[in-house]
Design a protein around this motif. Structure first.
Motif, short mmCIF file in Angstrom:
data_model
loop_
_atom_site.label_atom_id
_atom_site.label_comp_id
_atom_site.label_asym_id
_atom_site.label_seq_id
_atom_site.Cartn_x
_atom_site.Cartn_y
_atom_site.Cartn_z
N TYR A 216 0.85 -1.19 0.00
CA TYR A 216 0.00 0.00 0.00
C TYR A 216 0.88 1.24 0.00
N VAL B 166 -4.88 0.86 7.22
CA VAL B 166 -4.52 0.63 5.83
C VAL B 166 -5.74 0.37 4.94
N GLU B 167 -6.85 -0.05 5.52
CA GLU B 167 -8.07 -0.31 4.74
C GLU B 167 -8.81 0.98 4.37
N ASP C 221 -9.40 3.80 2.23
CA ASP C 221 -9.03 4.19 0.87
C ASP C 221 -8.69 5.67 0.73
N TYR D 186 -4.80 5.30 2.02
CA TYR D 186 -3.89 4.35 1.39
C TYR D 186 -4.47 3.85 0.08
N ALA E 293 -3.88 0.53 -2.64
CA ALA E 293 -3.22 -0.76 -2.84
C ALA E 293 -2.38 -0.72 -4.12
#
Length: 149
Positions: free
Chosen positions: A30, A54-55, A57, A60, A62
Motif C-alpha cells: 500500500y 490501511v483499509e 481508501d 492508502y 493498494a
C-alpha cells in the motif's frame, strides 16, 4: 490531475515485485496518500506490520500486481512482436506450458536478446507505474538526491 504526494520509484517497483510474487504468499503493498511511504506485507517475508488504518481508501491505495498493469504475458508479446516477429507462434507455444518464462528467457539468450528484454521490461514497468501513480494522484520519481547518471 495535478501530482500529489511524492512516492519513490524504487520503493514502488519493489512493492510491485512483492505483490506480483506467487499468490499463495498473501502479499500486499500500500502507498500512503499522505506521506508517500510504501508499506508491504507477506506471509513469506519479514516486513513491518501494516498500519492499522490501511483499509481506509482515503489514506492508502493498494499497489496493483503486474497483471493489473498489463505487465505479464501481454508485455512478452509486445516485445516478441517488436523483436521476434517471425517467432511469435513459437513463443505462443512456449506460453501454453509450465515454465514458460524460463523457456522464453532461454530463447532470448540464444538469440542475443536477453538484455534487450530486461531493458524493455524495466522501461515498460516504469512507464506503467508512473501512469498508475498519475491516475491516482501520486507523483512517482527517483529519490531526492539520487544521481541520475
Amino acid at each position: 490531475m495535478k501530482p500529489g504526494v511524492f512516492v519513490n520509484l524504487d520503493d514502488l517497483q519493489h512493492a510491485l515485485d512483492v505483490v506480483s510474487m506467487t499468490p499463495d504468499f498473501g502479499n500486499a503493498a500500500y502507498v500512503s496518500r499522505v506521506t508517500g511511504e510504501v508499506h508491504m506485507w507477506s506471509d513469506a517475508a519479514d516486513f513491518d506490520p501494516l498500519p492499522v488504518d490501511v483499509e481506509d481508501d482515503s489514506l492508502y491505495i493498494a499497489v496493483p500486481d503486474k497483471r493489473e498493469l498489463d505487465l505479464g504475458q501481454q508485455l512478452v508479446f509486445s516485445f516478441v512482436e517488436e523483436h521476434l516477429g517471425a517467432s511469435a507462434d513459437a513463443v505462443r507455444d512456449i506460453f501454453r506450458k509450465r515454465g514458460a518464462y524460463g523457456k522464453f528467457k532461454d530463447l532470448l539468450d540464444r538469440r542475443g536478446l536477453l538484455q534487450a528484454w530486461y531493458d524493455f521490461e524495466a522501461a515498460e514497468t516504469e512507464k506503467a507505474l508512473r501512469a498508475w501513480g498519475e491516475e491516482n494522484g501520486l507523483a512517482i520519481g527517483d529519490a531526492p538526491g539520487k544521481d541520475a547518471g
